[in-house]
Design a protein around this motif. Structure first.
Motif, PDB file in Angstrom:
ATOM      1  N   UNK A  68       0.840  -1.187   0.000  1.00 29.59           N
ATOM      2  CA  UNK A  68       0.000   0.000   0.000  1.00 29.59           C
ATOM      3  C   UNK A  68       0.877   1.240   0.000  1.00 29.59           C
ATOM      4  N   UNK A  69       0.500   2.222  -0.807  1.00 35.69           N
ATOM      5  CA  UNK A  69       1.174   3.517  -0.795  1.00 35.69           C
ATOM      6  C   UNK A  69       0.623   4.368   0.339  1.00 35.69           C
ATOM      7  N   UNK A  70       1.197   5.533   0.511  1.00 32.26           N
ATOM      8  CA  UNK A  70       0.752   6.461   1.551  1.00 32.26           C
ATOM      9  C   UNK A  70      -0.508   7.198   1.115  1.00 32.26           C
ATOM     10  N   UNK A  71      -1.294   7.641   2.100  1.00 37.55           N
ATOM     11  CA  UNK A  71      -2.431   8.522   1.814  1.00 37.55           C
ATOM     12  C   UNK A  71      -1.859   9.883   1.437  1.00 37.55           C
ATOM     13  N   UNK A  72      -2.300  10.419   0.323  1.00 43.28           N
ATOM     14  CA  UNK A  72      -1.827  11.739  -0.070  1.00 43.28           C
ATOM     15  C   UNK A  72      -3.004  12.575  -0.546  1.00 43.28           C
ATOM     16  N   UNK A  73      -2.836  13.880  -0.510  1.00 36.02           N
ATOM     17  CA  UNK A  73      -3.876  14.766  -1.027  1.00 36.02           C
ATOM     18  C   UNK A  73      -4.027  14.583  -2.535  1.00 36.02           C
TER      19      UNK A  73
END
Length: 117
Positions: A68-73
Motif C-alpha cells: 500500500x502507498x501512503x495517503x496523499x492529497x
C-alpha cells in the motif's frame, strides 16, 4: 498467500501476464499506471476487469508483489496499491522472452499452403 514454485517447475504465462510483467519490470506502479503503460500502443486496450484478475493470478504464482502507498492529497486520501515484479517473476519473464526470441529466429519450413505467410 502466494503459491511456492520449485526452481525447475515451469510457470505458465498468458499473453496478458507476460505484458503485465514486462510493464512492471524495473518499476513499481499502481493499477491505472499499469493500464496506461499497457494501453499506450496496444491495438485492443485492456481494462480494469482484465488487469486485476491477472495481477491476482500473478501474485498467487509468486511473480508479483504489492504494498500500500501512503495517503496523499494528490489521491484524495485514497491509498494506492503499488505492484512490482519479484525475483521469480523476472526470471520467469526472462525465460519466456528467450523462448520467444528463439522461436522467432527458427528457420522457416516449407509447409504447403503457408507460402508467404
Amino acid at each position: 498467500m502466494t503459491k511456492k514454485h520449485k526452481e525447475s517447475e515451469l510457470i505458465k504465462l498468458s499473453a496478458i501476464d507476460e505484458d503485465i510483467l514486462t510493464a512492471l519490470l524495473g518499476r513499481e506502479i499502481y493499477g491505472l499506471e499499469i493500464l496506461n503503460v499497457l494501453n499506450d500502443d496496444r491495438p485492443i486496450p485492456i481494462g480494469f476487469g482484465s488487469l486485476y484478475p491477472a495481477l491476482n493470478r500473478l501474485e498467487k504464482k509468486g511473480l508479483v508483489s504489492w504494498h500500500w502507498g501512503d495517503d496523499t492529497e494528490e489521491t484524495g486520501g485514497a491509498r494506492r496499491k503499488y505492484y512490482n515484479v519479484t525475483g521469480l517473476g523476472a526470471k520467469t519473464l526472462r525465460k519466456v522472452q528467450q523462448y520467444r526470441q528463439k522461436l522467432a529466429w527458427r528457420p522457416k519450413t516449407n509447409i504447403p499452403g503457408l507460402e508467404g505467410a
